[in-house]
Design an enzyme around this catalytic site. Structure first.
Site, PDB file in Angstrom:
ATOM      1  N   TRP A   1       1.014  -1.466   0.285  1.00  0.00           N
ATOM      2  CA  TRP A   1      -0.059   0.378  -0.107  1.00  0.00           C
ATOM      3  C   TRP A   1       0.966   0.995  -0.167  1.00  0.00           C
ATOM      4  O   TRP A   1       0.565   2.270  -0.595  1.00  0.00           O
ATOM      5  CB  TRP A   1      -0.960  -0.011   1.457  1.00  0.00           C
ATOM      6  CG  TRP A   1      -1.862  -1.088   0.775  1.00  0.00           C
ATOM      7  CD1 TRP A   1      -2.159  -2.096   1.695  1.00  0.00           C
ATOM      8  CD2 TRP A   1      -2.701  -1.540  -0.554  1.00  0.00           C
ATOM      9  NE1 TRP A   1      -3.436  -2.818   1.297  1.00  0.00           N
ATOM     10  CE2 TRP A   1      -3.726  -2.344  -0.263  1.00  0.00           C
ATOM     11  CE3 TRP A   1      -3.273  -0.804  -1.082  1.00  0.00           C
ATOM     12  CZ2 TRP A   1      -4.580  -2.745  -0.682  1.00  0.00           C
ATOM     13  CZ3 TRP A   1      -4.101  -0.914  -1.979  1.00  0.00           C
ATOM     14  CH2 TRP A   1      -4.552  -2.456  -1.708  1.00  0.00           C
TER      15      TRP A   1
ATOM     16  N   ASP B   1      -1.677   6.885   6.686  1.00  0.00           N
ATOM     17  CA  ASP B   1      -2.789   5.896   5.844  1.00  0.00           C
ATOM     18  C   ASP B   1      -3.344   5.008   6.832  1.00  0.00           C
ATOM     19  O   ASP B   1      -2.289   4.317   7.505  1.00  0.00           O
ATOM     20  CB  ASP B   1      -2.351   4.983   4.867  1.00  0.00           C
ATOM     21  CG  ASP B   1      -3.424   4.448   4.239  1.00  0.00           C
ATOM     22  OD1 ASP B   1      -4.106   4.149   4.696  1.00  0.00           O
ATOM     23  OD2 ASP B   1      -2.861   3.297   3.071  1.00  0.00           O
TER      24      ASP B   1
ATOM     25  N   LYS C   1     -11.972  -1.535   6.285  1.00  0.00           N
ATOM     26  CA  LYS C   1     -11.518  -2.270   6.635  1.00  0.00           C
ATOM     27  C   LYS C   1     -11.521  -1.861   8.419  1.00  0.00           C
ATOM     28  O   LYS C   1     -11.434  -3.309   9.663  1.00  0.00           O
ATOM     29  CB  LYS C   1      -9.792  -1.267   6.273  1.00  0.00           C
ATOM     30  CG  LYS C   1      -9.111  -1.860   5.657  1.00  0.00           C
ATOM     31  CD  LYS C   1      -8.809  -3.045   4.730  1.00  0.00           C
ATOM     32  CE  LYS C   1      -8.653  -3.307   3.761  1.00  0.00           C
ATOM     33  NZ  LYS C   1      -7.810  -2.050   3.374  1.00  0.00           N
TER      34      LYS C   1
HETATM   35  C1  LIG Z   1      -7.211  -1.672   1.956  1.00  0.00           C
HETATM   36  C2  LIG Z   1      -5.451  -0.813   1.697  1.00  0.00           C
HETATM   37  C3  LIG Z   1      -6.289   0.411   0.936  1.00  0.00           C
HETATM   38  C4  LIG Z   1      -6.669   0.107  -0.469  1.00  0.00           C
HETATM   39  O1  LIG Z   1      -8.189   0.677   0.081  1.00  0.00           O
HETATM   40  P1  LIG Z   1      -9.067   1.342  -0.761  1.00  0.00           P
HETATM   41  O2  LIG Z   1     -10.316   1.243  -0.446  1.00  0.00           O
HETATM   42  O3  LIG Z   1      -9.223  -0.591  -1.617  1.00  0.00           O
HETATM   43  O4  LIG Z   1      -8.986   1.630  -1.639  1.00  0.00           O
HETATM   44  C5  LIG Z   1      -4.830   0.917   1.879  1.00  0.00           C
HETATM   45  N1  LIG Z   1      -3.906   1.008   2.405  1.00  0.00           N
HETATM   46  C6  LIG Z   1      -4.080   0.441   3.457  1.00  0.00           C
HETATM   47  C7  LIG Z   1      -3.547   0.126   4.475  1.00  0.00           C
HETATM   48  C8  LIG Z   1      -4.901  -1.030   3.203  1.00  0.00           C
HETATM   49  O5  LIG Z   1      -5.006  -1.572   3.908  1.00  0.00           O
END
Ligand SMILES: *Cc1c(COP(=O)(O)O)cnc(C)c1O
Length: 355
Positions: free
Chosen positions: A101, A168, A192
């Site tokens: 990511w 993030d 998540k």
């Molecule tokens: C799942 C995830 C993403 C991507 O998320 P999307 O909503 O599918 O774009 C980005 N960063 C992390 C840490 C993730 O777990």
């Protein structure tokens, strides 16, 4: 509903009460006689939902009255990989590379300017977190990924830089206490730990905006979304409402501090078992283990089939590792119960007698 122990890495498990209330709102949203799927995003009912969600999202992290604004936007965390450099990149940004990511975020930032990789764990297949990061070089901002969903590693402290910090937190926001107010822009795909897929949450200190000279298209412009109170265009009405239900649930549990205690118990139980059994190995460095995504593998290939079979019998679902890492991954997001973890632990222990 069958009682499945669901360890899905995302979209995540949500509390049963959230599923029930969200279902009810599809049939009749808060006794309006209308479905949540069919009300205007500009109706007073939805604006009340959106405003409560925006304020609760900050309150639960202790970020109210500290200059932050909350936005619920579409596009997922991946969209923020691009929105962030659009809004913050002048010349050069720093990125910490701790996995897939982070790498995707870096790729997008490189479209807008220079990226300095200030630290990386790529040399050991992203199985650890680089330590004691204190970046002195001048940067427009520094970006890190607090929890690496795929590898199962997690930052325990906040890296330092002489620049705004961007994080993030897709897979560990609301799971633990953290010095959230040291981070200037926090973002997360909802699926998540916040709600269903289709919306992301961005918590941003407004003062860090407005420093680039570039023309920013409206959809990419945080300031535009802030000016429009997170309603520049049609919101993902149902997803925002379900996020609100989940945030209310979290508050009822006692908030982030209370859920963190449960999350610590869940992770401790599973990691202790992994460490005790000599035929199971954790993937991540012990000191950097994630409490949200527990990655492990068996010492011998043939054990996979045995484990898969026992999981099926115990109604355990979604423990396959990410395709890039292999092995197994159990995601322990807020709604996963200690009881479900105990069932998984029981299966691992049962393997002693079978193999
Ligand atoms: C799942 C995830 C993403 C991507 O998320 P999307 O909503 O599918 O774009 C980005 N960063 C992390 C840490 C993730 O777990």
């Amino acid at each position: 509903m069958k009682n499945i122990h669901n360890f899905c890495a995302g979209p995540c498990l949500l509390p049963q009460s959230v599923y029930e209330q969200a279902s009810q709102a599809i049939l009749d949203f808060e006794q309006t006689g209308m479905s949540i799927l069919s009300i205007s995003h500009r109706s007073k009912e939805f604006i009340a939902v959106l405003e409560e969600a925006r304020s609760l999202s900050l309150e639960l992290l202790g970020l109210q009255h500290k200059g932050y604004v909350a936005l619920f936007l579409q596009g997922g965390a991946s969209m923020e990989f691009l929105r962030i450099p659009y809004n913050l990149m002048q010349q050069k940004a720093g990125y910490i590379n701790t996995g897939t990511w982070s790498a995707k975020a870096i790729e997008q930032a490189q479209l807008m300017g220079e990226v300095s990789i200030v630290a990386s764990s790529e040399d050991r297949a992203y199985t650890y977190i680089p330590k004691e990061i204190h970046v002195k070089e001048p940067l427009d901002y520094m970006h890190f990924t607090s929890n690496n969903t795929i590898y199962g590693t997690q930052f325990n402290s906040i890296p330092k830089a002489n620049a705004p910090l961007v994080c993030d937190m897709s897979s560990d926001i609301y799971s633990r206490e953290f010095a959230y107010d040291q981070i200037d822009l926090i973002y997360a795909g909802a699926q998540k730990n916040i709600g269903p897929a289709g919306v992301s949450l961005i918590l941003i200190k407004e003062e860090i905006l407005g420093n680039t000279q570039r023309v920013i298209p409206h959809m990419m412009d945080y300031q535009e979304h802030i000016n429009k109170d997170s309603l520049y265009h049609t919101a993902n009405v149902f997803a925002v409402y379900t996020c609100l239900l989940n945030l209310r649930w979290l508050k009822q549990q006692g908030g982030v501090a209370a859920i963190e205690r449960v999350n610590n118990q869940k992770a401790a139980l599973l990691y202790q078992t992994i460490d005790q059994l000599d035929f199971v190995q954790g993937v991540a460095a012990v000191e950097d283990r994630s409490k949200m995504n527990v990655t492990f593998r068996f010492t011998e290939e043939r054990m996979n089939g045995v484990f898969d079979q026992l999981c099926t019998e115990a109604h355990i679902a979604n423990v396959q590792g990410h395709r890039s890492v292999g092995g197994y991954r159990a995601s322990l997001y807020n709604a996963v119960t200690l009881d479900s973890v105990a069932v998984l632990v029981n299966v691992l222990e049962q393997m002693k007698t079978v193999i």
